[in-house]
Structures are given as C-alpha cells and as structure tokens.
Design an enzyme around this catalytic site. Structure first.
Site, mmCIF file in Angstrom:
data_model
loop_
_atom_site.group_PDB
_atom_site.id
_atom_site.type_symbol
_atom_site.label_atom_id
_atom_site.label_comp_id
_atom_site.label_asym_id
_atom_site.label_seq_id
_atom_site.Cartn_x
_atom_site.Cartn_y
_atom_site.Cartn_z
ATOM 1 N N ASP A 16 1.001 9.438 64.231
ATOM 2 C CA ASP A 16 1.787 8.777 65.268
ATOM 3 C C ASP A 16 2.706 9.762 65.989
ATOM 4 O O ASP A 16 3.158 10.737 65.381
ATOM 5 C CB ASP A 16 2.616 7.673 64.609
ATOM 6 C CG ASP A 16 2.958 6.569 65.583
ATOM 7 O OD1 ASP A 16 2.573 6.656 66.763
ATOM 8 O OD2 ASP A 16 3.629 5.619 65.155
ATOM 9 N N ASN A 64 -5.919 -0.609 69.838
ATOM 10 C CA ASN A 64 -5.749 0.453 70.833
ATOM 11 C C ASN A 64 -6.652 0.281 72.068
ATOM 12 O O ASN A 64 -6.403 0.880 73.109
ATOM 13 C CB ASN A 64 -6.013 1.842 70.229
ATOM 14 C CG ASN A 64 -4.911 2.330 69.309
ATOM 15 O OD1 ASN A 64 -5.154 3.137 68.423
ATOM 16 N ND2 ASN A 64 -3.681 1.842 69.514
HETATM 17 C C1 FPP Z 1 -0.697 7.845 67.984
HETATM 18 O O1 FPP Z 1 0.221 8.386 68.882
HETATM 19 C C2 FPP Z 1 -1.987 8.502 68.112
HETATM 20 C C3 FPP Z 1 -3.142 7.918 68.529
HETATM 21 C C4 FPP Z 1 -3.260 6.490 68.904
HETATM 22 C C5 FPP Z 1 -4.380 8.695 68.660
HETATM 23 C C6 FPP Z 1 -4.625 9.749 67.645
HETATM 24 C C7 FPP Z 1 -5.764 10.570 68.078
HETATM 25 C C8 FPP Z 1 -5.857 11.926 67.969
HETATM 26 C C9 FPP Z 1 -4.863 12.784 67.325
HETATM 27 C C10 FPP Z 1 -7.023 12.627 68.562
HETATM 28 C C11 FPP Z 1 -8.379 12.351 68.042
HETATM 29 C C12 FPP Z 1 -8.501 12.339 66.576
HETATM 30 C C13 FPP Z 1 -9.396 13.016 65.848
HETATM 31 C C14 FPP Z 1 -9.492 12.764 64.391
HETATM 32 C C15 FPP Z 1 -10.271 14.041 66.444
HETATM 33 P P1 FPP Z 1 0.803 7.467 70.014
HETATM 34 O O2 FPP Z 1 -0.014 7.655 71.243
HETATM 35 O O3 FPP Z 1 0.909 6.064 69.531
HETATM 36 O O4 FPP Z 1 2.222 8.117 70.225
HETATM 37 P P2 FPP Z 1 3.579 7.373 70.594
HETATM 38 O O5 FPP Z 1 3.881 6.457 69.443
HETATM 39 O O6 FPP Z 1 4.536 8.494 70.716
HETATM 40 O O7 FPP Z 1 3.335 6.652 71.868
#
Ligand code: FPP
Length: 226
Positions: A16, A64
């Site tokens: 996150d 998501n």
């Molecule tokens: C949460 O941060 C993250 C995600 C919803 C996506 C995670 C994906 C990756 C790191 C890339 C692909 C993964 C792999 C395994 C190749 P957020 O967007 O919710 O952040 P925020 O809470 O700050 O808005």
C-alpha cells in the site's frame, strides 16, 4: 542472515502507498506503481536470501476494478510488462511464479502471458512467488463453496485458490493502514501481522528484515496454551 532465527515459511504483502508516494513527488499515481515493482523485485530477491519459501503479493483486488479507467489500464499494462521483463529474475533465482485470482476478468493477452510465465518457471524450487490479481477473499470463499457443492467435497481448503499452499505465517502491510482489505480472509486466520508506516515504493530489504525480526519475537500459540 543467521541472526534471523525464526524465518516464516510464507510471507504475504499488502503493498500500500504507491499513490501517495507518487503524489508526494508531484507525479501521477502510476509512477508509484512503477517504483512499487522495484520493491517487489527487491523483496523477492531478499526472500530467497532469507530462506522464505512462499511470498504473496496483493497486486489488484476485485474492488480495484472500480478505480479510474486510466489507472486500471496502467496497472494491467504494468503487470504485462513486468511479466515479460522479470523472467530472468525468476529463472536466475529459482523462483516459481503463480498467479491467483478471478482470471475471467483479465484480457486474453494477459492470461496468455501469465500462462507463459507460470510454465517457464514451473521448475523453480527455491521459492514460490504468488501474485494475487483480481482477487478478493470473499470471492475466493464463494468460488470454493460453489465448486465444493458441485463436487460433493467436504474440505473447503481443497477448493480455495491457494489449495496446497501453506497459510501465510506473516502479513506485512505498508503505508500505515491497518486493515485486511478483503485479502486472504480464510488463510490469514492465525497469521501474525506487521504494519509499517513506510510506503510500498520505499519498502526494501532493510525494512523487510526489520519486519522479520519483529515476527521472530512473536509468540505464536494458534489458540492453544504453551
Ligand atoms: C496500493 O497502493 C497498490 C496497488 C493497488 C497496486 C500494487 C501494484 C504494484 C506494486 C505493481 C504490480 C505488482 C506486481 C506484483 C508486479 P495505492 O495505489 O492504494 O496507494 P495509496 O493508498 O497511496 O493511494
């Protein structure tokens, strides 16, 4: 890594804080996801070194899909690119790749790329890295219950997408949020949780090591007395 005396078999990550990391730098959220992939690679390599056998990444939940279309498309493209670019990381480290989730919602192109990487890494024996994509814990329990009823089976664990994979010993969630967010609801029943304020793109080997030290200090009783 001999100071880590109790190494978990299976570590799960809720990655996150990518969006906030990017915003703090005045950039688009997707830059945070790009940098997040660097953390995924760092954590995979460190896991092999630490002797962890399974790692799970919650990359995209069923919920998501409701994010803005540009971000959803950006994340799916990033998944596709990562699958193509990281083949060497898997092969060089003896890591087996698995992808779990509701694959009927993914494009044919992405499903083909996933099948390709799973097949190419099937012989990896040092560790298994599992990406949860279009996954939610409630979806998993529902699909398992449905298939078990069709089959006349009796143990729901045989029907969860994680069948055959040991439950996580440790769950690490970054960015200061303290929730499960519909991740492996069944499988996390006795898992130890470590929460850190570090944003996922800043979560690398040292932060990981600290979380494993914290885990090593926990007293796991699984509901029993010792
Ligand atoms: C949460 O941060 C993250 C995600 C919803 C996506 C995670 C994906 C990756 C790191 C890339 C692909 C993964 C792999 C395994 C190749 P957020 O967007 O919710 O952040 P925020 O809470 O700050 O808005």
């Amino acid at each position: 890594m001999n100071s880590l005396e109790k190494v978990p078999t299976h570590v799960a990550f809720i990655m996150d804080g990518n969006g906030r990391w990017a915003r703090q730098r005045g950039k688009d959220r997707i830059f945070g996801h790009f940098e997040g992939v660097e953390s995924v690679r760092a954590v995979m390599e460190a896991s092999v070194e630490f002797g962890v056998k399974y790692i799970s990444f919650f990359a995209f939940s069923e919920e998501n899909w409701n994010r803005p279309e540009a971000e959803v498309n950006g994340l799916m493209e990033l998944m596709m690119d990562t699958i193509h670019r990281e083949l060497r990381t898997f092969l060089d480290n003896g890591i087996r790749f698995r992808l779990l989730g509701n694959r009927s919602r993914l494009s044919k192109k992405l499903n083909d790329a996933i099948d390709g990487l799973e097949a190419a890494t099937a012989e990896g024996t040092r560790m298994t890295a599992i990406v949860f994509l279009s996954y939610s814990g409630k979806w998993d329990i529902r699909q398992a219950a449905r298939r078990m009823a069709e089959d006349g089976g009796s143990d729901i664990e045989d029907y969860l997408v994680t069948a055959g994979i040991p439950d996580p010993d440790l769950l690490i969630r970054t960015s200061g949020e303290k929730r499960i967010s519909n991740f492996m609801l069944w499988q996390l029943a006795y898992t130890e949780f470590v929460f850190t304020d570090t944003l996922w793109p800043d979560f690398r080997k040292e932060e990981y090591r600290n979380a494993l030290l914290e885990y090593a200090s926990r007293d796991r009783r699984f509901g029993k007395v010792k």
